[in-house]
Design a protein around this motif. Sequence first.
Motif, PDB file in Angstrom:
ATOM      1  N   CYS A 195      37.046  60.466  38.294  1.00  9.36           N
ATOM      2  CA  CYS A 195      38.460  60.540  38.754  1.00  9.36           C
ATOM      3  C   CYS A 195      38.285  59.904  40.242  1.00  9.36           C
ATOM      4  CB  CYS A 195      38.760  62.189  38.682  1.00  9.36           C
ATOM      5  SG  CYS A 195      40.636  62.083  39.376  1.00  9.36           S
TER       6      CYS A 195
ATOM      7  N   HIS B  14      40.208  61.116  42.582  1.00 11.45           N
ATOM      8  CA  HIS B  14      40.591  62.007  43.471  1.00 11.45           C
ATOM      9  C   HIS B  14      39.544  62.844  43.373  1.00 11.45           C
ATOM     10  CE1 HIS B  14      44.779  60.435  43.050  1.00 11.45           C
ATOM     11  NE2 HIS B  14      44.360  60.474  42.034  1.00 11.45           N
ATOM     12  N   ALA B  15      39.492  64.142  44.320  1.00 13.75           N
ATOM     13  CA  ALA B  15      38.623  64.712  44.579  1.00 13.75           C
ATOM     14  C   ALA B  15      38.824  66.277  45.071  1.00 13.75           C
ATOM     15  CB  ALA B  15      37.680  64.325  45.858  1.00 13.75           C
ATOM     16  N   CYS B  16      39.469  66.909  43.952  1.00 16.00           N
ATOM     17  CA  CYS B  16      40.161  68.123  44.043  1.00 16.00           C
ATOM     18  C   CYS B  16      38.898  69.139  44.300  1.00 16.00           C
ATOM     19  CB  CYS B  16      40.922  68.698  42.932  1.00 16.00           C
ATOM     20  SG  CYS B  16      42.216  67.590  42.393  1.00 16.00           S
TER      21      CYS B  16
ATOM     22  N   CYS C 192      37.139  71.004  41.122  1.00 15.31           N
ATOM     23  CA  CYS C 192      36.840  70.058  39.913  1.00 15.31           C
ATOM     24  C   CYS C 192      35.577  69.727  39.651  1.00 15.31           C
ATOM     25  CB  CYS C 192      37.871  69.316  39.868  1.00 15.31           C
ATOM     26  SG  CYS C 192      37.991  68.251  38.409  1.00 15.31           S
TER      27      CYS C 192
ATOM     28  N   ALA D 140      34.935  67.795  36.893  1.00 17.17           N
ATOM     29  CA  ALA D 140      35.015  66.448  36.279  1.00 17.17           C
ATOM     30  C   ALA D 140      34.731  65.318  37.505  1.00 17.17           C
ATOM     31  CB  ALA D 140      36.308  66.348  35.731  1.00 17.17           C
TER      32      ALA D 140
ATOM     33  N   ALA E  66      40.354  61.309  32.782  1.00 13.26           N
ATOM     34  CA  ALA E  66      40.865  62.313  33.532  1.00 13.26           C
ATOM     35  C   ALA E  66      42.173  62.514  34.123  1.00 13.26           C
ATOM     36  CB  ALA E  66      39.681  62.799  34.875  1.00 13.26           C
TER      37      ALA E  66
ATOM     38  N   ARG F 143      48.702  62.508  36.246  1.00 13.82           N
ATOM     39  CA  ARG F 143      48.993  63.356  37.588  1.00 13.82           C
ATOM     40  C   ARG F 143      50.321  63.047  37.921  1.00 13.82           C
ATOM     41  NH1 ARG F 143      45.559  64.470  41.908  1.00 13.82           N
ATOM     42  NH2 ARG F 143      46.915  63.228  43.140  1.00 13.82           N
TER      43      ARG F 143
ATOM     44  N   LYS G 216      44.508  68.280  46.256  1.00  9.95           N
ATOM     45  CA  LYS G 216      45.259  67.949  45.172  1.00  9.95           C
ATOM     46  C   LYS G 216      45.946  66.370  45.383  1.00  9.95           C
ATOM     47  CE  LYS G 216      46.238  68.031  40.829  1.00  9.95           C
ATOM     48  NZ  LYS G 216      45.099  68.356  39.753  1.00  9.95           N
TER      49      LYS G 216
HETATM   50  S1  SF4 Z   1      41.597  68.174  38.730  1.00  9.47           S
HETATM   51 FE1  SF4 Z   1      42.336  66.224  37.852  1.00  9.47          FE
HETATM   52  S2  SF4 Z   1      42.936  64.896  39.541  1.00  9.47           S
HETATM   53 FE2  SF4 Z   1      41.810  66.606  40.730  1.00  9.47          FE
HETATM   54  S3  SF4 Z   1      39.883  65.758  40.763  1.00  9.47           S
HETATM   55 FE3  SF4 Z   1      39.819  66.760  38.734  1.00  9.47          FE
HETATM   56  S4  SF4 Z   1      40.261  65.146  37.209  1.00  9.47           S
HETATM   57 FE4  SF4 Z   1      40.837  64.284  39.327  1.00  9.47          FE
END
Ligand code: SF4
Length: 520
Positions: free
Chosen positions: A235, A237-239, A242, A244, A278, A306, A343
């Motif tokens: 992904c 992004h870097a929540c 998370c 993943a 993702a 998203r 987010k």
């Molecule tokens: S929650 Fe979703 S958008 Fe945020 S880092 Fe994880 S996969 Fe990416």
Amino acid sequence: MKWQTIEAARTLLQTETGAVVRDWGGRIPIALVFPNSYTVGMSNLAMHGLYHWFSDLPDVACERAFATLDRREDRREPIVTLESQRPLRETSVVAFSISYELDYPNVLTALRRSDIPVFAHERRRFDPLVLMGGPAVSANPAVMGPIADAIMIGEAEEALPGLVEAGRFVLAQRRDLALDWLARLPGVWVPRAEQADRIKRQRVRDLSRRPFASSVVCPKAEFGNMRMIEIARGCVHACRFCLATRWYRPYREMDPQHVLELAREACGRWPKVALVSAAVSDYRKIDTLVEGLRSEGIAFSVSSLRAAPLSETLLEGLAASGARTLTIAPEAGSQRLRDAIRKGISHEDILRATAAAARLGFGSLKLYYMVGLPGETDEDVAALIALTREVSERFGGKVIVAVTPFVPKAHTPWQRQPMAPESVLDERMARIRAALPSDSIDIRAESIALARAQAIMARGDNALGEALARAANLSPKRVERVAARAGLHVEGYLAGWNTDRPLPWRMVDVHGSPVGEDEA
Ligand code: SF4
């Protein structure tokens, strides 16, 4: 073995197209086991991908097995493989693909039912090798350490031939050599072997070398009417909560032309394709891909989106493909908390996605939230309620709200954060339920007991694994009780951890090693 068990496997196999049934003579029999139901397992892309790539090796007879097949089987009976209806213990390798910590109890039950010793150190030369892989168990392998002979850390595609070689040693009843061999493979943790202090997470460079897509048509699976195709991994992004994004770094994409080829192959076998990543909306050439699919009349759906960026072309394509529900994940109600999570979506982004869903005629809108996030206050819960009301009013159709408790995960920036106390989660869930009108908003709250069990296993250690392995009648709901009865400090797994506390997953080097043809 009871006939109901064999019959259940045979019946399911007959509903499928594309299963690979091979004679075991001269081949290494491998059971690829999904520790949950057939319906869920055959909706899992990793199961399809691994089955396809194992079956691509001519000296392998890869057969699938599941914790449960259907209602007719006797669930105390040994688990049988789908393809030849033989018990797991007759294979050389039992490879569990584990996506989710709550399936650990099913792994242990599967071994017990199959008369395979639960503890790795109790297995003898004629017992199959027990391998495990998947994001949950490879991010924190400590819990399954006493049970697995070896755990794959990271992505398994490139390691498959090496894993198969280990099966060859087992076939010759040389488990000792199999374990020595595995301990020398990159990215494989063999808990009872002497290895480097840290095992590097494996990751492939080029997804198109071994693409992951549905390989078997399974009408009885949850998403059996679509061919799943992985279009990207990781992904952008870097929540902060998370796994993943950390686990699948760096972000990698398949070429759209390659995705289109895989989609074309689906025609006549599956009515639709499902684009899996993702966040499908982040795929850089999403418009090109959607236009390509539509020009060829291929209907599609997506695994997740998203709220921003959200391409109009993608939304129109989804609506034209008959999608009825649009799902987005604000995660938190207030901008302050969304920013704390990192987010990266705003209030306006959410309202824009809502307006697009209404305009394009989606029948329902699904919102994912978390409660108990670090730093969450009563005001944040009030903001969640206010945001949901606003979305519901603007959308006008059915709104589904899925609320899950925050669970700290290994390798994330919030790996040492506490899980919120049960009383706080209870109170916040109750407040959300009471404040939202049940006639227009359907609230689906995850069980707090199950979320606690998940957190205990996500941050568990060897001692927890041993306690679970000794427990009879294990189920996710009993994890907390089993741990407490074994004398373990349950709240310790759920509490905030100081930075000087050693992490159970310290043997994993998350930065890892890229593998691929250009690095041979
Ligand atoms: S929650 Fe979703 S958008 Fe945020 S880092 Fe994880 S996969 Fe990416």
